[in-house]
Design an enzyme around this catalytic site. Sequence first.
Site, PDB file in Angstrom:
ATOM      1  N   ASP A 134     -24.665   4.177  32.343  1.00  0.00           N
ATOM      2  CA  ASP A 134     -24.213   4.458  30.601  1.00  0.00           C
ATOM      3  C   ASP A 134     -23.736   2.801  30.023  1.00  0.00           C
ATOM      4  O   ASP A 134     -23.193   2.299  29.491  1.00  0.00           O
ATOM      5  CB  ASP A 134     -22.273   4.436  31.203  1.00  0.00           C
ATOM      6  CG  ASP A 134     -21.366   5.362  30.041  1.00  0.00           C
ATOM      7  OD1 ASP A 134     -22.336   5.406  29.034  1.00  0.00           O
ATOM      8  OD2 ASP A 134     -20.178   4.627  29.823  1.00  0.00           O
ATOM      9  N   LYS A 139     -13.983  12.691  34.723  1.00  0.00           N
ATOM     10  CA  LYS A 139     -15.927  14.024  34.022  1.00  0.00           C
ATOM     11  C   LYS A 139     -15.450  14.754  35.403  1.00  0.00           C
ATOM     12  O   LYS A 139     -15.109  14.111  36.610  1.00  0.00           O
ATOM     13  CB  LYS A 139     -16.791  13.022  34.867  1.00  0.00           C
ATOM     14  CG  LYS A 139     -16.896  11.971  33.069  1.00  0.00           C
ATOM     15  CD  LYS A 139     -18.392  10.928  33.131  1.00  0.00           C
ATOM     16  CE  LYS A 139     -18.267   9.944  31.655  1.00  0.00           C
ATOM     17  NZ  LYS A 139     -18.355  11.323  30.603  1.00  0.00           N
ATOM     18  N   ARG A 185     -16.764   3.100  23.099  1.00  0.00           N
ATOM     19  CA  ARG A 185     -16.334   2.727  21.709  1.00  0.00           C
ATOM     20  C   ARG A 185     -14.996   0.763  21.651  1.00  0.00           C
ATOM     21  O   ARG A 185     -14.878   0.571  20.494  1.00  0.00           O
ATOM     22  CB  ARG A 185     -15.547   3.957  20.277  1.00  0.00           C
ATOM     23  CG  ARG A 185     -14.542   4.374  21.356  1.00  0.00           C
ATOM     24  CD  ARG A 185     -14.639   6.161  20.339  1.00  0.00           C
ATOM     25  NE  ARG A 185     -15.136   6.842  20.920  1.00  0.00           N
ATOM     26  CZ  ARG A 185     -15.455   8.298  20.388  1.00  0.00           C
ATOM     27  NH1 ARG A 185     -14.693   8.382  19.455  1.00  0.00           N
ATOM     28  NH2 ARG A 185     -15.751   9.047  20.931  1.00  0.00           N
ATOM     29  N   ASP A 229     -11.940   8.641  28.331  1.00  0.00           N
ATOM     30  CA  ASP A 229     -13.855   9.080  28.316  1.00  0.00           C
ATOM     31  C   ASP A 229     -13.924   8.644  27.441  1.00  0.00           C
ATOM     32  O   ASP A 229     -15.328   8.407  26.607  1.00  0.00           O
ATOM     33  CB  ASP A 229     -13.915  10.236  29.073  1.00  0.00           C
ATOM     34  CG  ASP A 229     -15.126  10.390  29.417  1.00  0.00           C
ATOM     35  OD1 ASP A 229     -16.022   9.470  30.089  1.00  0.00           O
ATOM     36  OD2 ASP A 229     -15.528  11.532  29.786  1.00  0.00           O
ATOM     37  N   ASP A 274     -19.501   4.848  34.288  1.00  0.00           N
ATOM     38  CA  ASP A 274     -18.498   5.619  33.934  1.00  0.00           C
ATOM     39  C   ASP A 274     -18.029   6.610  34.378  1.00  0.00           C
ATOM     40  O   ASP A 274     -18.814   7.632  34.656  1.00  0.00           O
ATOM     41  CB  ASP A 274     -18.779   5.747  32.333  1.00  0.00           C
ATOM     42  CG  ASP A 274     -17.723   6.363  31.471  1.00  0.00           C
ATOM     43  OD1 ASP A 274     -16.778   6.710  31.905  1.00  0.00           O
ATOM     44  OD2 ASP A 274     -17.759   7.877  30.618  1.00  0.00           O
ATOM     45  N   GLU A 292     -14.319   6.150  26.221  1.00  0.00           N
ATOM     46  CA  GLU A 292     -14.259   3.997  26.330  1.00  0.00           C
ATOM     47  C   GLU A 292     -14.608   3.149  25.604  1.00  0.00           C
ATOM     48  O   GLU A 292     -14.760   1.791  25.503  1.00  0.00           O
ATOM     49  CB  GLU A 292     -13.850   4.467  27.838  1.00  0.00           C
ATOM     50  CG  GLU A 292     -15.078   3.660  28.746  1.00  0.00           C
ATOM     51  CD  GLU A 292     -16.527   4.370  29.074  1.00  0.00           C
ATOM     52  OE1 GLU A 292     -17.262   4.543  28.450  1.00  0.00           O
ATOM     53  OE2 GLU A 292     -16.132   6.169  28.165  1.00  0.00           O
ATOM     54  N   LYS A 344     -23.027  -1.627  25.010  1.00  0.00           N
ATOM     55  CA  LYS A 344     -22.138  -1.175  25.612  1.00  0.00           C
ATOM     56  C   LYS A 344     -22.593  -1.349  27.156  1.00  0.00           C
ATOM     57  O   LYS A 344     -23.893  -1.006  27.277  1.00  0.00           O
ATOM     58  CB  LYS A 344     -21.924  -0.227  25.296  1.00  0.00           C
ATOM     59  CG  LYS A 344     -20.793   1.574  25.568  1.00  0.00           C
ATOM     60  CD  LYS A 344     -21.099   2.992  25.690  1.00  0.00           C
ATOM     61  CE  LYS A 344     -20.491   3.229  27.124  1.00  0.00           C
ATOM     62  NZ  LYS A 344     -20.628   5.233  26.944  1.00  0.00           N
TER      63      LYS A 344
END
Length: 460
Positions: free
Chosen positions: A251, A240, A314, A310, A233, A312, A228
């Site tokens: 992230d 967030k 996956r 949020d 993010d 995202e 990933k």
Amino acid sequence: MPSVFETAPAASSIPILFATKATWVEICAGLPLEARQFALDNGFAAKPGACLTLPSAGGKIAQVLFGLEDATAKSRDLFRPGSLPGLLPPGIYRFANAPHDTRLAALAFALGAYRFGRYRKTEAPEVRLVPPDGIDATDITRMADAACLARDLINTPSNDMGPEELAQAAEQLAKRFGANFNCIVGDELIRQNFPLIHAVGMASSRAPRLIDFSWGDPAHPKVTLVGKGVCFDTGGLDLKPSSGMLIMKKDMGGAANVLALAQMVMDANLKVRLRVLIPAVENAVAGNAFRPLDIFPSRKGLTVEIGNTDAEGRLILADALALADEEKPDLLVDMGTLTGAARVALGPDLPPFYTDDETMAADLAACAKQENDPLWRMPLWPAYDTWLDSKVANLNNAPSGTFAGSITCALFLQRFVEDAKSWLHLDIYGWTPSAKPARPEGGECQAARALYKLLSKRYG
């Protein structure tokens, strides 16, 4: 980072004497009288992490005392010697006696010498270690170098580590080992059928991309690593709070650790056909950002309703996993900093992993323990699979409710893997919240050493 290991004769090095509270009385009695008195006058009692340099008659360092946990202690930090590079004066050292695990102590020493100095001058510890007898210093250096790569990538802030810069780091690594590199950028993702990667990254001024490189003999078993690469993010429109956004430069920790693992595999010349896939995006907020309840197709053909922007990571992994699965690899591994639920369940130091391969689960758990790279198996619980159901699409990326968030993320990703002979998913944190021996605060290499050892045993 240069190797911390020294090839000079051990006789010219300063001995480090490890002691526990249980062994200290005997060790103290064996010291020369002046050294014994110096240690007692300084209150040394072999407390774990305590360090004392003993002078010679001429005022030089004669030896070093360092405290460890007792062998019978309920919890022992096998990386405790990783504190030494930050405690010792410049010089060449050797282990005078065996710590609890000599190989891990040497690895900890190497990991503890790491410093992140991109933005301000940092003084690297001027300490060297004569490799203890019987350890593979080359392999330890390989693992330490890979950890430094992961830490450097994660520690670099997002203004200097966006999707393009992450791709450049991957390309540099690929070229170093003669791998074939490719990168699909921007709207070309739509044309080549990676709609979820494009959807997550389209709101950023920094174009999303899919990083792809391959290395090794095509006749060897296929091992594909997917990481990933969310370079920052915001949470998207499901924004967030500032506290949750504060360390979101990490992230892309899954990508960083996949690159670290790939570096170890290629440097060790393991007998695998390696493929590395990294969907690299920035989850930004703009007028064209993807929205809650939007529906997108995926590379696999499944339609996905957006329950939460949020969730995202996956989404981008799903398209990359679908591509990887098309080759029917012998082993497909994905890593990502995916869920807060994993941290609630297991904390920052113990990432969960998921697989239906019982043999691999046992082997990986053993390797994690052996490498002091902790992992804990969690279940792909079939009863929760229906939680991913959507009334208007094939599945929802973020089921409502607060239960089993890490498990449902793993079940979501499992929907995109059908043909790989074995699949492994790791929900890592990629960050050390407060410094520990050999693990400075900041970006961390998690799971990569355990996976490298697993691959070495299978394909070495």
